[in-house]
Design a protein around this motif. Sequence first.
Motif, short mmCIF file in Angstrom:
data_model
loop_
_atom_site.label_atom_id
_atom_site.label_comp_id
_atom_site.label_asym_id
_atom_site.label_seq_id
_atom_site.Cartn_x
_atom_site.Cartn_y
_atom_site.Cartn_z
N ASP A 258 4.41 9.27 -2.72
CA ASP A 258 5.53 9.93 -3.38
C ASP A 258 6.82 9.54 -2.67
OD1 ASP A 258 3.86 11.34 -5.17
OD2 ASP A 258 3.38 12.76 -3.57
N ARG A 259 6.76 9.56 -1.34
CA ARG A 259 7.90 9.12 -0.55
C ARG A 259 7.41 8.25 0.61
NH1 ARG A 259 11.69 13.57 1.53
NH2 ARG A 259 9.76 14.69 1.95
N VAL A 260 8.29 7.35 1.05
CA VAL A 260 7.95 6.45 2.14
C VAL A 260 8.98 6.64 3.25
CG1 VAL A 260 7.68 4.04 2.83
CG2 VAL A 260 7.00 4.76 0.53
N GLU B 83 0.83 -1.19 0.00
CA GLU B 83 0.00 0.00 0.00
C GLU B 83 0.87 1.26 0.00
OE1 GLU B 83 -3.80 -0.62 2.09
OE2 GLU B 83 -3.05 0.99 3.37
N ALA B 84 1.89 1.25 0.86
CA ALA B 84 2.77 2.41 0.96
C ALA B 84 3.51 2.65 -0.35
CB ALA B 84 3.77 2.21 2.10
N LEU B 85 4.01 1.57 -0.95
CA LEU B 85 4.79 1.72 -2.18
C LEU B 85 3.90 2.18 -3.32
CD1 LEU B 85 7.09 -1.45 -1.94
CD2 LEU B 85 7.61 0.90 -1.28
N THR B 86 2.67 1.66 -3.36
CA THR B 86 1.76 2.00 -4.45
C THR B 86 1.33 3.46 -4.40
OG1 THR B 86 0.87 -0.21 -4.18
CG2 THR B 86 -0.37 1.27 -5.61
N GLU C 179 14.16 5.09 9.70
CA GLU C 179 15.22 4.23 9.15
C GLU C 179 15.65 4.73 7.78
OE1 GLU C 179 16.44 0.91 10.07
OE2 GLU C 179 15.71 1.13 12.13
N GLN C 180 14.64 5.03 6.97
CA GLN C 180 14.97 5.52 5.64
C GLN C 180 13.77 6.29 5.09
OE1 GLN C 180 16.39 2.52 2.96
NE2 GLN C 180 16.72 3.95 1.28
N LEU C 181 14.05 7.41 4.48
CA LEU C 181 13.00 8.21 3.86
C LEU C 181 13.38 8.40 2.40
CD1 LEU C 181 10.50 10.08 3.95
CD2 LEU C 181 12.00 11.91 4.70
N ASP C 182 12.60 7.81 1.52
CA ASP C 182 13.01 7.80 0.12
C ASP C 182 11.78 7.54 -0.74
OD1 ASP C 182 14.60 7.83 -2.11
OD2 ASP C 182 16.05 6.39 -1.34
N THR C 183 11.98 7.60 -2.06
CA THR C 183 10.90 7.23 -2.96
C THR C 183 10.66 5.73 -2.83
OG1 THR C 183 12.48 6.78 -4.71
CG2 THR C 183 11.58 9.01 -4.61
#
Lengths: 286, 359
Positions: free
Chosen positions: B205-207, B199-202, B216-220
């Motif tokens: 714009d950024r996760v 759901e998040a990836l779909t 941990e990580q903030l990125d596309t």
Amino acid sequence: MNGRSPLTLVLPATLWLAVAWGWPLVLVLSMSFRNMDPMTFELSGFTLKHFREVLTDSFYLDAIFRSLRIATIVTILSCVLGYPAALHIARTTSQRARAAYTLILLIPVMISLVVTAFAWILILGPSGFINRALASLHLTSEPLQFLNSEAGIIAVLVYSFGPYMIINICTALEKIDPAILRAAELHGANPRRVFARVTLPLSFPGILSGGLIVFSLSAAAFVTPYVIGGNRVKVVPLQIYNAAVTTFDWPMAATLSIVLLILSILLTTAVARLTERRFAAWLGGS
Amino acid sequence: MSGATTLSLRKASKVYAGATIIQSIDLDVQEGEFISLLGPSGCGKTTTLNIIAGFVRPDEGEVLIGGQCVNDVPPYQRNLGMVFQGHALFPHLTCFDNVAFGLRMRNLDEATIRARVAQALDLVRLNGFDERFPRQLSGGQQQRVGLARALVIEPRVLLLDEPLSNLDAKLRRAMQSELRAIHTKTGTTMIYVTHDQEEALTLSDRVAVMNAGPIEQLDTPEGIYRHPRTRFVADFIGSPALLRGGGGEERAHSILVRNGEAGGGGAPPAHQNAAGCPGPPGIRSGSIRIDTGATASSPELSLQWRIVDRAFAGSVSHITIELTDRQTIVVHLSNPPDDAIPGAAVHLGGAVANWMVLP
């Protein structure tokens, strides 16, 4: 389902109610239409004269209105005084504090009404706690008359039956999903408006059920008016007692009982109907 | 994403009963952005959302909306909207009154309210439902009312707390695309909390991947998936299986990966992990190809192992492959070779570009 019909499950309770409640009620109802010979206590004929007397004689009408007035005031006071308490209990998260609150609430319910009433005489009497406190604060020069007055009866009834109101409101408040309150707050409602627009209407079923219980109990209260009112504040249950035990006019006692019962049922269902209509869509049904 | 920063968290931390829920969260959300907070339950994503909403006060750090610190601003003055997991509609109000709630709290006149509610209900395709009560609506409809209620006030940021988790899979997918469309149409800045990585990836714009600490990580979505910066992100995203080349001799298949360099005709790309060192190579099960032929096709890295199970599951088949140390991985293939049956030897491989360096 285990195959047992729901009807068989309610059968024992139904039988018990039929014997212990239904049958005496039928006897009372039938007695209200009979003539009784004051010497021999024999019942005879069919008459409406008791009903005519109850509904026309101001001696009885006053008692009826007094009873309904007291019950109404007690119900309103229980709600107004009990709501903040219910709100506080419902918001309490500590288990220990909740247990303490529950115990405190149950004390008036568990202790006999007679004991309660006599204890209140000590509090409300001419040299009781309240009058002495008022006098020592120089707020009153003469002791206030709480005993033998409607005010005293109302105070003790609120104390005795208020817990039913608090418990019912509390149950309704606990059923409110906290997310609903958060939704109201985030979408712009300040705490006062959250209460007025969401909490209060959603706790209404609790106010209603608590109100019905407190009203019926107060309208039918006998011990408290008898002890606190000293048989001088004439409410319907006292008139029933006096008719049955003092003047041995059993048909009149029966008639008063029936009138009180019918009025109580009519009033409570009318209030329930009127207010429930607004909430019907989310209270029940489909 | 360009544009102004709508909302920021600066070193926000929260401790409950001695347990750190979130620690030093830094986040900048751009105007019009759709950002997801993703993580397992207990990772602090809901707490983060509640801090933004103002229901929870951070122990440290601050929340900035439009550049202004709102730590002391109560929720009802933050001009945010929120969609809740359990809908949280007002059960005693009609659909119309639910949506109108925020507008009434803003003391708008009745004509404006009517127009804006109609517009919002139109946006979520619920026109004509004005007089229904929440309990007369289906789960999906209730959630759309919740969405309309939050959108109608034109919030600075729309917060969504696992809004689709109570819906069934089919409805969830439909609502996802609807949400995406509404985001495009309204341009509302959205922060979406979910534990569902797909759901998040779909949607996003950024996760922001979270795990009870700093982000941990903030990125596309692509960046998160292809270039995980921490081991947690690598494991959490793209499960269930991650074929991992180990760092040492103790894992037989890791040697093979290194050997594969010679046989497969390509080396894993030289990404660097968080520590700045080249880590062991890994590949996601979704990128794995299996080949029952004698050699893996170049240019791929491949491993040769044995199939122990094959299960048909509709659109994909689950192929279980045993590695030397009795570890197994499950590879999902939409169209596996017919001879990929239990007992068959297979090469596992994937295009060089799909190998990544694990932190």
